[in-house]
Design a protein around this motif. Structure first.
Motif, mmCIF file in Angstrom:
data_model
loop_
_atom_site.group_PDB
_atom_site.id
_atom_site.type_symbol
_atom_site.label_atom_id
_atom_site.label_comp_id
_atom_site.label_asym_id
_atom_site.label_seq_id
_atom_site.Cartn_x
_atom_site.Cartn_y
_atom_site.Cartn_z
ATOM 1 N N ASP A 115 0.805 -1.222 0.000
ATOM 2 C CA ASP A 115 0.000 0.000 0.000
ATOM 3 C C ASP A 115 0.837 1.270 0.000
ATOM 4 O OD1 ASP A 115 0.899 -0.414 2.598
ATOM 5 O OD2 ASP A 115 -1.079 -0.304 3.539
ATOM 6 N N THR A 116 1.904 1.303 0.800
ATOM 7 C CA THR A 116 2.733 2.504 0.866
ATOM 8 C C THR A 116 3.405 2.787 -0.466
ATOM 9 O OG1 THR A 116 3.143 2.056 3.202
ATOM 10 C CG2 THR A 116 4.589 3.638 2.137
ATOM 11 N N LYS A 117 3.897 1.756 -1.105
ATOM 12 C CA LYS A 117 4.575 1.944 -2.389
ATOM 13 C C LYS A 117 3.587 2.420 -3.456
ATOM 14 C CE LYS A 117 8.218 -1.362 -1.329
ATOM 15 N NZ LYS A 117 7.915 -1.362 0.108
ATOM 16 N N LEU A 118 2.376 1.894 -3.438
ATOM 17 C CA LEU A 118 1.391 2.351 -4.421
ATOM 18 C C LEU A 118 0.922 3.767 -4.111
ATOM 19 C CD1 LEU A 118 -0.765 -0.791 -5.261
ATOM 20 C CD2 LEU A 118 1.349 0.053 -6.284
ATOM 21 N N LEU A 143 6.317 8.963 2.970
ATOM 22 C CA LEU A 143 6.238 8.533 4.357
ATOM 23 C C LEU A 143 4.780 8.329 4.737
ATOM 24 C CD1 LEU A 143 7.797 8.162 7.060
ATOM 25 C CD2 LEU A 143 7.560 10.631 7.403
ATOM 26 N N LEU A 144 4.388 7.082 4.955
ATOM 27 C CA LEU A 144 3.021 6.791 5.356
ATOM 28 C C LEU A 144 2.955 6.760 6.881
ATOM 29 C CD1 LEU A 144 0.461 4.456 3.803
ATOM 30 C CD2 LEU A 144 0.809 4.329 6.266
ATOM 31 N N LEU A 145 2.158 7.678 7.437
ATOM 32 C CA LEU A 145 2.006 7.791 8.883
ATOM 33 C C LEU A 145 0.554 7.524 9.246
ATOM 34 C CD1 LEU A 145 4.059 11.061 9.556
ATOM 35 C CD2 LEU A 145 4.837 8.687 9.685
ATOM 36 N N GLY A 146 0.325 6.389 9.824
ATOM 37 C CA GLY A 146 -1.009 6.039 10.287
ATOM 38 C C GLY A 146 -0.877 5.282 11.589
ATOM 39 N N ARG A 147 -1.498 4.135 11.667
ATOM 40 C CA ARG A 147 -1.315 3.302 12.850
ATOM 41 C C ARG A 147 0.010 2.538 12.797
ATOM 42 N NH1 ARG A 147 -5.172 3.129 16.363
ATOM 43 N NH2 ARG A 147 -7.070 4.275 15.847
ATOM 44 N N SER A 148 0.654 2.608 11.680
ATOM 45 C CA SER A 148 2.016 2.105 11.552
ATOM 46 C C SER A 148 2.791 3.104 10.696
ATOM 47 C CB SER A 148 2.032 0.708 10.922
ATOM 48 O OG SER A 148 1.504 0.770 9.604
ATOM 49 N N ILE A 149 4.072 2.850 10.535
ATOM 50 C CA ILE A 149 4.949 3.767 9.807
ATOM 51 C C ILE A 149 5.686 2.972 8.743
ATOM 52 C CG2 ILE A 149 6.944 5.309 9.993
ATOM 53 C CD1 ILE A 149 6.139 5.711 12.963
ATOM 54 N N SER A 150 5.682 3.480 7.519
ATOM 55 C CA SER A 150 6.447 2.827 6.457
ATOM 56 C C SER A 150 6.817 3.850 5.404
ATOM 57 C CB SER A 150 5.648 1.675 5.834
ATOM 58 O OG SER A 150 4.442 2.152 5.277
ATOM 59 N N HIS A 192 15.114 -6.249 -2.856
ATOM 60 C CA HIS A 192 15.280 -7.648 -3.268
ATOM 61 C C HIS A 192 14.070 -8.502 -2.915
ATOM 62 C CE1 HIS A 192 17.262 -11.405 -4.194
ATOM 63 N NE2 HIS A 192 17.034 -11.849 -2.973
ATOM 64 N N ASN A 193 13.496 -8.300 -1.743
ATOM 65 C CA ASN A 193 12.349 -9.088 -1.287
ATOM 66 C C ASN A 193 11.033 -8.314 -1.334
ATOM 67 O OD1 ASN A 193 13.778 -11.565 -0.358
ATOM 68 N ND2 ASN A 193 14.783 -10.106 1.017
ATOM 69 N N GLY A 194 11.056 -7.117 -1.901
ATOM 70 C CA GLY A 194 9.857 -6.287 -1.924
ATOM 71 C C GLY A 194 9.636 -5.520 -0.636
ATOM 72 N N GLY A 195 10.625 -5.514 0.262
ATOM 73 C CA GLY A 195 10.436 -4.897 1.569
ATOM 74 C C GLY A 195 11.153 -3.581 1.761
ATOM 75 N N ALA A 196 11.595 -2.925 0.683
ATOM 76 C CA ALA A 196 12.284 -1.646 0.821
ATOM 77 C C ALA A 196 11.378 -0.620 1.500
ATOM 78 C CB ALA A 196 12.723 -1.127 -0.547
ATOM 79 N N GLY A 197 11.904 0.058 2.514
ATOM 80 C CA GLY A 197 11.150 1.105 3.188
ATOM 81 C C GLY A 197 10.319 0.641 4.359
ATOM 82 N N GLU A 198 10.362 -0.625 4.701
ATOM 83 C CA GLU A 198 9.536 -1.130 5.803
ATOM 84 C C GLU A 198 10.173 -0.834 7.165
ATOM 85 O OE1 GLU A 198 6.547 -2.311 5.799
ATOM 86 O OE2 GLU A 198 6.280 -2.335 3.632
ATOM 87 N N ILE A 199 10.421 0.449 7.411
ATOM 88 C CA ILE A 199 11.052 0.855 8.667
ATOM 89 C C ILE A 199 10.112 0.694 9.851
ATOM 90 C CG2 ILE A 199 12.584 2.481 7.496
ATOM 91 C CD1 ILE A 199 10.752 4.722 8.462
ATOM 92 N N GLY A 200 8.840 0.492 9.586
ATOM 93 C CA GLY A 200 7.876 0.334 10.662
ATOM 94 C C GLY A 200 8.098 -0.905 11.507
ATOM 95 N N LEU A 223 12.364 15.343 -2.492
ATOM 96 C CA LEU A 223 11.133 15.644 -1.778
ATOM 97 C C LEU A 223 10.794 14.532 -0.802
ATOM 98 C CD1 LEU A 223 8.422 17.407 -1.659
ATOM 99 C CD2 LEU A 223 7.541 15.816 -3.366
ATOM 100 N N VAL A 224 10.237 14.919 0.357
ATOM 101 C CA VAL A 224 9.612 13.977 1.285
ATOM 102 C C VAL A 224 8.127 14.299 1.331
ATOM 103 C CG1 VAL A 224 9.409 13.233 3.696
ATOM 104 C CG2 VAL A 224 11.676 13.655 2.704
ATOM 105 N N VAL A 225 7.284 13.302 1.106
ATOM 106 C CA VAL A 225 5.833 13.486 1.149
ATOM 107 C C VAL A 225 5.284 12.727 2.351
ATOM 108 C CG1 VAL A 225 3.628 13.162 -0.041
ATOM 109 C CG2 VAL A 225 5.694 13.696 -1.359
ATOM 110 N N ILE A 226 4.463 13.413 3.144
ATOM 111 C CA ILE A 226 3.796 12.779 4.280
ATOM 112 C C ILE A 226 2.401 12.352 3.842
ATOM 113 C CG2 ILE A 226 2.913 13.076 6.627
ATOM 114 C CD1 ILE A 226 5.010 15.278 6.996
ATOM 115 N N GLY A 227 2.129 11.059 3.936
ATOM 116 C CA GLY A 227 0.813 10.540 3.614
ATOM 117 C C GLY A 227 0.236 9.788 4.787
ATOM 118 N N GLY A 228 -0.895 9.126 4.574
ATOM 119 C CA GLY A 228 -1.550 8.403 5.652
ATOM 120 C C GLY A 228 -2.444 9.320 6.470
ATOM 121 N N GLY A 229 -3.053 8.759 7.506
ATOM 122 C CA GLY A 229 -4.017 9.519 8.297
ATOM 123 C C GLY A 229 -3.445 10.770 8.925
#
Length: 385
Positions: A191-194, A214-221, A234-242, A313-319
């Motif tokens: 979802d975050t990547k899309l 940057l998706l900021l909701g009930r989790s962070i990614s 490599h595994n599709g998990g780039a950016g999963e800092i949450g 650029l950094v974009v803040i998304g999510g709730g």
């Protein structure tokens, strides 16, 4: 979808079809002469291709407007791409909602269907709701050519391979569950990547190619756009800092979600953001302290990414993006302090449709690849974002 070779296997024929169709797609309407000049295809070939495209329903002659000025001689015929010749759909399957958007072949949204769901819902129940939303949204809009799906977790080859927020969701094969027995392919992604893809298409990142979303909701990614393309890893998990829940930002995030409510797990994160940031606007010192602590912790993780990627650029998304400048400005200041160069920070204006819009864009990319990419033909494999 029918291949656009018109039965002629020659590469030159397919190249000419793709050139004429792309020229039509990129313009509102064109005369035959304009088509010949812009596509750089001979007039006789263009006439033949236009007839073929009209037969397939992908092009149409534009009727002369009744109030158009009359000229001596026969008016030149004008043609346009039929954006209603088919549709794509984008589906956002989340913990709290399922949203489906349907668009025509130029990406104009023509229908929407939405349902509220619960995090505790089983995978089977969530899939049933997703199928119902696709059916409801596409009713009356024939010719669905592709379905894009965005959801929480690490998604690879159309399958949810890791899911922290919805454990029952892990292992769900979205491409098979939502595409099996249907005449259109299904492509799924995180979802975050899309959402990052949506920002690049129609949001704050339209004029930028190197972006941290940057998706900021009930989790962070995070979602990363490098050179205008999604970086998956490599595994599709780039950016999963949450998954790094030991970092300080989650303590402050929990305080944001709990502010002003007895049930911090209830409702979408946007409701929590509204409570705490409304209090900040009123000058509430407790709310201000919560937001300050959150930004300080968040900036450390984001700064590490910014220093690694060096984005524009950094974009803040999510709730939490509803906070707008109240979150973007202090984060920009913290990043300026921590990073080598100042970085622009913007809050998303796409709201909670960002993931579904990114899924529409994913589906549309695959349809465009089939229409215009002679080398790829049908383009891509189901489930590959």
């Amino acid at each position: 979808m029918a291949r656009l070779s018109g039965g002629d296997p020659s590469l030159l024929r397919r190249l000419n079809i793709a050139a004429v169709l792309r020229t039509l797609y990129d313009a509102d309407e064109l005369t035959l002469t304009e088509l010949v000049r812009t596509s750089e295809v001979s007039r006789a070939t263009v006439e033949e291709i236009i007839a073929d495209l009209e037969h397939q329903g992908l092009a149409e002659e534009v009727a002369l407007a009744p109030d158009a000025p009359r000229r001596v001689g026969r008016p030149a015929k004008r043609y346009r791409f039929r954006q209603g010749a088919g549709h794509v759909a984008g589906l956002d399957i989340g913990p709290h909602k399922v949203l489906c958007l349907v668009a025509d072949l130029r990406g104009e949204i023509v229908a929407t269907a939405r349902a509220d769901v619960e995090p505790r819902m089983s995978a089977a129940e969530r899939l049933d709701v997703a199928r119902a939303m696709v059916e409801r949204a596409t009713e009356g809009h024939d010719g669905l050519r592709a379905l894009g799906v965005g959801t929480t977790g690490v998604v690879s080859m159309g399958k949810v391979v890791r899911s922290e927020r919805l454990p029952d969701w892990q292992g769900t094969d979205l491409a098979a569950e939502l595409g099996g027995g249907r005449p259109y392919p299904v492509f799924a992604g995180n979802d975050t990547k899309l959402a990052a893809l949506a920002e690049h298409w129609r949001g704050a990142a339209r004029d930028f190619d190197d972006v941290v979303y940057l998706l900021l909701g009930r989790s962070i990614s995070l979602g990363l756009l490098i050179g205008g393309k999604l970086h998956l890893g490599h595994n599709g998990g780039a950016g999963e800092i949450g998954v790094l829940r030991d970092l300080g930002w989650y303590t402050a995030l929990d305080r944001i979600l709990a502010y002003g409510t007895d049930d911090p797990d209830a409702g979408p994160s946007g409701e929590a953001a509204k409570r705490v940031f409304d209090a900040v606007r009123r000058g509430d010192p407790e709310a201000e302290a919560i937001v300050t602590a959150f930004v300080a912790g968040l900036a450390t993780g984001v700064a590490a990414t910014v220093l690694t990627v060096d984005p524009q650029l950094v974009v803040i998304g999510g709730g939490l993006s509803q906070a707008g400048a109240l979150l973007a400005e202090p984060l920009r200041a913290e990043l300026a302090r921590l990073c080598l160069f100042p970085i622009q920070v913007e809050a998303s204006a796409l709201g909670d449709e960002s993931v579904a819009l990114g899924a529409v864009r994913l589906a549309l990319d695959r349809v465009e690849a089939e229409l215009f990419d002679v080398a790829e033909g049908a383009g891509g494999r189901a489930g590959v974002p």
